[in-house]
Design a protein around this motif. Structure first.
Motif, PDB file in Angstrom:
ATOM      1  N   UNK A  44       0.840  -1.198   0.000  1.00  0.00           N
ATOM      2  CA  UNK A  44       0.000   0.000   0.000  1.00  0.00           C
ATOM      3  C   UNK A  44       0.875   1.248   0.000  1.00  0.00           C
ATOM      4  N   UNK A  45       1.014   1.855  -1.161  1.00  0.00           N
ATOM      5  CA  UNK A  45       1.831   3.062  -1.258  1.00  0.00           C
ATOM      6  C   UNK A  45       1.103   4.256  -0.667  1.00  0.00           C
ATOM      7  N   UNK A  46      -0.235   4.147  -0.573  1.00  0.00           N
ATOM      8  CA  UNK A  46      -1.029   5.194   0.051  1.00  0.00           C
ATOM      9  C   UNK A  46      -1.735   4.611   1.270  1.00  0.00           C
ATOM     10  N   UNK A  47      -2.350   5.472   2.033  1.00  0.00           N
ATOM     11  CA  UNK A  47      -3.028   5.020   3.239  1.00  0.00           C
ATOM     12  C   UNK A  47      -2.341   5.585   4.468  1.00  0.00           C
ATOM     13  N   UNK A  48      -2.939   5.356   5.592  1.00  0.00           N
ATOM     14  CA  UNK A  48      -2.404   5.870   6.846  1.00  0.00           C
ATOM     15  C   UNK A  48      -1.942   4.703   7.704  1.00  0.00           C
ATOM     16  N   UNK A  49      -0.684   4.721   8.098  1.00  0.00           N
ATOM     17  CA  UNK A  49      -0.103   3.658   8.892  1.00  0.00           C
ATOM     18  C   UNK A  49       0.083   4.139  10.327  1.00  0.00           C
ATOM     19  N   UNK A  50      -0.485   3.412  11.289  1.00  0.00           N
ATOM     20  CA  UNK A  50      -0.252   3.720  12.695  1.00  0.00           C
ATOM     21  C   UNK A  50       0.102   2.416  13.416  1.00  0.00           C
ATOM     22  N   UNK A  51       0.888   2.532  14.457  1.00  0.00           N
ATOM     23  CA  UNK A  51       1.266   1.351  15.223  1.00  0.00           C
ATOM     24  C   UNK A  51       0.880   1.519  16.680  1.00  0.00           C
ATOM     25  N   UNK A  52       0.255   0.516  17.226  1.00  0.00           N
ATOM     26  CA  UNK A  52      -0.135   0.557  18.629  1.00  0.00           C
ATOM     27  C   UNK A  52       1.009   0.136  19.541  1.00  0.00           C
ATOM     28  N   UNK A  53       2.194  -0.077  18.956  1.00  0.00           N
ATOM     29  CA  UNK A  53       3.396  -0.212  19.776  1.00  0.00           C
ATOM     30  C   UNK A  53       3.813   1.145  20.341  1.00  0.00           C
ATOM     31  N   UNK A  54       3.303   2.227  19.726  1.00  0.00           N
ATOM     32  CA  UNK A  54       3.536   3.590  20.214  1.00  0.00           C
ATOM     33  C   UNK A  54       2.592   3.843  21.392  1.00  0.00           C
ATOM     34  N   UNK A  55       3.147   4.084  22.575  1.00  0.00           N
ATOM     35  CA  UNK A  55       2.336   4.218  23.794  1.00  0.00           C
ATOM     36  C   UNK A  55       1.330   5.354  23.690  1.00  0.00           C
ATOM     37  N   UNK A  56       1.732   6.483  23.064  1.00  0.00           N
ATOM     38  CA  UNK A  56       0.832   7.624  22.959  1.00  0.00           C
ATOM     39  C   UNK A  56      -0.359   7.311  22.044  1.00  0.00           C
ATOM     40  N   UNK A  58      -1.512   4.309  21.362  1.00  0.00           N
ATOM     41  CA  UNK A  58      -2.326   3.308  22.041  1.00  0.00           C
ATOM     42  C   UNK A  58      -3.232   3.959  23.084  1.00  0.00           C
ATOM     43  N   UNK A  59      -2.699   4.913  23.835  1.00  0.00           N
ATOM     44  CA  UNK A  59      -3.498   5.596  24.857  1.00  0.00           C
ATOM     45  C   UNK A  59      -4.651   6.362  24.219  1.00  0.00           C
ATOM     46  N   UNK A  60      -4.376   7.038  23.102  1.00  0.00           N
ATOM     47  CA  UNK A  60      -5.429   7.785  22.414  1.00  0.00           C
ATOM     48  C   UNK A  60      -6.489   6.838  21.860  1.00  0.00           C
ATOM     49  N   UNK A  61      -6.061   5.702  21.344  1.00  0.00           N
ATOM     50  CA  UNK A  61      -6.993   4.733  20.786  1.00  0.00           C
ATOM     51  C   UNK A  61      -7.875   4.132  21.885  1.00  0.00           C
ATOM     52  N   UNK A  62      -7.285   3.861  23.030  1.00  0.00           N
ATOM     53  CA  UNK A  62      -8.050   3.296  24.139  1.00  0.00           C
ATOM     54  C   UNK A  62      -9.049   4.304  24.703  1.00  0.00           C
ATOM     55  N   UNK A  63      -8.680   5.585  24.670  1.00  0.00           N
ATOM     56  CA  UNK A  63      -9.559   6.620  25.221  1.00  0.00           C
ATOM     57  C   UNK A  63     -10.791   6.844  24.343  1.00  0.00           C
ATOM     58  N   UNK A  64     -10.612   6.848  23.024  1.00  0.00           N
ATOM     59  CA  UNK A  64     -11.732   7.124  22.123  1.00  0.00           C
ATOM     60  C   UNK A  64     -11.503   6.418  20.792  1.00  0.00           C
ATOM     61  N   UNK A  65     -11.626   5.091  20.766  1.00  0.00           N
ATOM     62  CA  UNK A  65     -11.299   4.363  19.535  1.00  0.00           C
ATOM     63  C   UNK A  65     -12.180   4.734  18.354  1.00  0.00           C
ATOM     64  N   UNK A  66     -13.485   4.853  18.579  1.00  0.00           N
ATOM     65  CA  UNK A  66     -14.378   5.168  17.467  1.00  0.00           C
ATOM     66  C   UNK A  66     -14.109   6.560  16.921  1.00  0.00           C
ATOM     67  N   UNK A  67     -13.877   7.515  17.813  1.00  0.00           N
ATOM     68  CA  UNK A  67     -13.596   8.881  17.373  1.00  0.00           C
ATOM     69  C   UNK A  67     -12.294   8.971  16.599  1.00  0.00           C
ATOM     70  N   UNK A  68     -11.259   8.292  17.088  1.00  0.00           N
ATOM     71  CA  UNK A  68      -9.964   8.324  16.408  1.00  0.00           C
ATOM     72  C   UNK A  68     -10.061   7.690  15.015  1.00  0.00           C
ATOM     73  N   UNK A  69     -10.719   6.557  14.927  1.00  0.00           N
ATOM     74  CA  UNK A  69     -10.809   5.863  13.643  1.00  0.00           C
ATOM     75  C   UNK A  69     -11.719   6.599  12.663  1.00  0.00           C
ATOM     76  N   UNK A  70     -12.794   7.186  13.168  1.00  0.00           N
ATOM     77  CA  UNK A  70     -13.686   7.958  12.303  1.00  0.00           C
ATOM     78  C   UNK A  70     -12.948   9.154  11.717  1.00  0.00           C
ATOM     79  N   UNK A  71     -12.150   9.817  12.544  1.00  0.00           N
ATOM     80  CA  UNK A  71     -11.370  10.959  12.072  1.00  0.00           C
ATOM     81  C   UNK A  71     -10.381  10.543  10.988  1.00  0.00           C
ATOM     82  N   UNK A  72      -9.697   9.415  11.200  1.00  0.00           N
ATOM     83  CA  UNK A  72      -8.753   8.931  10.192  1.00  0.00           C
ATOM     84  C   UNK A  72      -9.472   8.527   8.912  1.00  0.00           C
ATOM     85  N   UNK A  73     -10.643   7.916   9.044  1.00  0.00           N
ATOM     86  CA  UNK A  73     -11.405   7.488   7.867  1.00  0.00           C
ATOM     87  C   UNK A  73     -11.816   8.668   7.001  1.00  0.00           C
TER      88      UNK A  73
END
Length: 429
Positions: A44-56, A58-73
């Protein structure tokens, strides 16, 4: 890592592309460091890559997963969101479900991880028809040699397979095969010198126990799990009696069963169930376990190229070689024309088939020999199974893989094939 290791083509690429075109979510699982991240970033030459190995992150994803993913979408119109180490967020699965239920576009999410994030029956059931899970294993010999995926299983499942349909295999000797066993299939590690490689493989297992196991299930006795991993490496290609193993590890049998389940979910070991012919009541029902990567198994056992010499432990090569063949066949399964399943078989009077491939209409019976020559006696269990045993009246083919260099017809639908036939071109059409 060298460039040649980093960009080795993976045969799962086409499967991954097809999955993205047909499913809203693609879940790519497999052991740590087998190349999942490299594969999806290269594809995938395009797209958004994030890793949950990054503590920050992961913390944001745990706090508001639907909001974070909706924003990225909303930022991406038709490219996927790629989430690495997705199993680290327990809240991720339900958030993704809500988003893909609102938006039916294919290929919205690519998840990678060492274990399946969609573990609960509730989430898995609700994502039926929306998600496809693929597994990336360690490298196959075909991938290392930059040749197409093995089609040997399809060849064997013909009504009348013929040796000329298999190209001449590479002329490898016993030492070459031992080197393949010891190297294993992890891209960053396999090309290192033996001592450094084996240290890294042992460190790898420590990292899996320390980090990845908790994502699957909390373990109260990590030292006991580490002991069990060592025992499974020593017992690769063997039927496992969990009661005996529990006594040895000083654990309850239920705990050993749980630990084995963890190791399978993390793709460190794989299980071949016992094939049952239906009408038979005398077959042994214990499964056979294989360590997924022979390089790691060898490192845990401190084996080197001298370990298999006469006077040391030549018998140790047999189990590792069988597990190597199981790995090659298992990783080639998705690339065959039809769906096949791998089993083992043994009767109460100790007749045995190392690997049995069930194609529904036909059975392939496989023996693995750690020898450079074959004899008629090597086919006795295959012939008995086909002519007088559970295979009587069924269509079967028998194959003995060995360390020699000649492909041979042994009569009655039986063949002796060099081990390198597993990554040799086949043309049966």
């Amino acid at each position: 890592m060298t460039d040649i290791d980093e960009y080795l083509p993976r045969h799962l690429t086409l499967e991954l592309q097809e999955a993205l075109a047909t499913a809203r979510v693609v879940n790519l699982v497999g052991p740590r460091q087998v190349g999942k991240t490299t594969l999806v970033r290269d594809l995938f030459k395009q797209g958004r890559f994030i890793t949950l190995d990054d503590a920050a992150i992961l913390a944001a994803m745990e706090a508001d997963p639907e909001g974070q993913l909706t924003s990225l979408s909303e930022e991406l119109s038709d490219a996927p969101i790629i989430i690495d180490e997705a199993q680290r967020s327990p809240k991720l699965a339900l958030a993704i479900k809500k988003i893909v239920d609102r938006n039916r576009r294919k290929g919205q999410f690519v998840l990678t991880g060492s274990s399946n994030v969609f573990t609960t029956a509730e989430v898995a059931d609700s994502l039926a028809g929306r998600m496809q899970t693929l597994k990336l294993w360690p490298l196959t010999s075909a991938e290392v040699n930059r040749v197409p995926a093995s089609r040997l299983i399809d060849w064997a499942m013909q009504s009348a397979p013929k040796l000329p349909q298999i190209s001449d295999p590479a002329h490898l000797g016993r030492k070459n095969y031992v080197d393949l066993i010891l190297m294993g299939g992890y891209p960053e590690i396999r090309a290192l010198p033996l001592r450094s490689r084996q240290r890294q493989y042992r460190d790898y297992i420590d990292a899996v126990v320390d980090r990845d196991v908790a994502d699957v299930m909390p373990v109260r006795k990590p030292d006991a799990l580490r002991f069990l991993i060592d025992q499974m490496a020593a017992r690769t290609a063997q039927e496992i009696n969990t009661s005996e193993l529990a006594k040895l590890a000083k654990l309850k049998r239920e705990t050993v069963d749980q630990y084995l389940d963890i190791l399978m979910r993390l793709s460190l070991v794989t299980k071949l169930s016992a094939w049952m012919p239906g009408e038979s009541k005398r077959d042994i029902k214990q499964p056979k376990f294989h360590f997924v990567d022979t390089g790691i198994a060898s490192a845990l056992r401190r084996l080197n190229d001298r370990s298999f010499d006469i006077g040391n432990s030549p018998e140790a090569l047999g189990g590792l070689l069988e597990s190597f063949v199981v790995g090659e066949l298992q990783r080639a399964l998705p690339m065959q024309d039809e769906d096949y399943r791998l089993y083992h078989w043994r009767s109460a009077d100790r007749r045995e088939i190392d690997i049995l491939i069930d194609g529904g209409h036909r059975l392939a019976l496989i023996e693995v020999k750690a020898a450079t020559t074959v004899a008629a006696d090597d086919f006795k269990h295959l012939k008995w199974f086909a002519n007088d045993g559970p295979g009587k009246g069924r269509s079967t083919v028998g194959i003995v893989f060995y360390l020699g260099q000649e492909k041979l017809t042994m009569g009655e639908g039986n063949f002796a094939l060099p081990l390198s036939s597993l990554w040799t071109a086949v043309d049966w059409r």
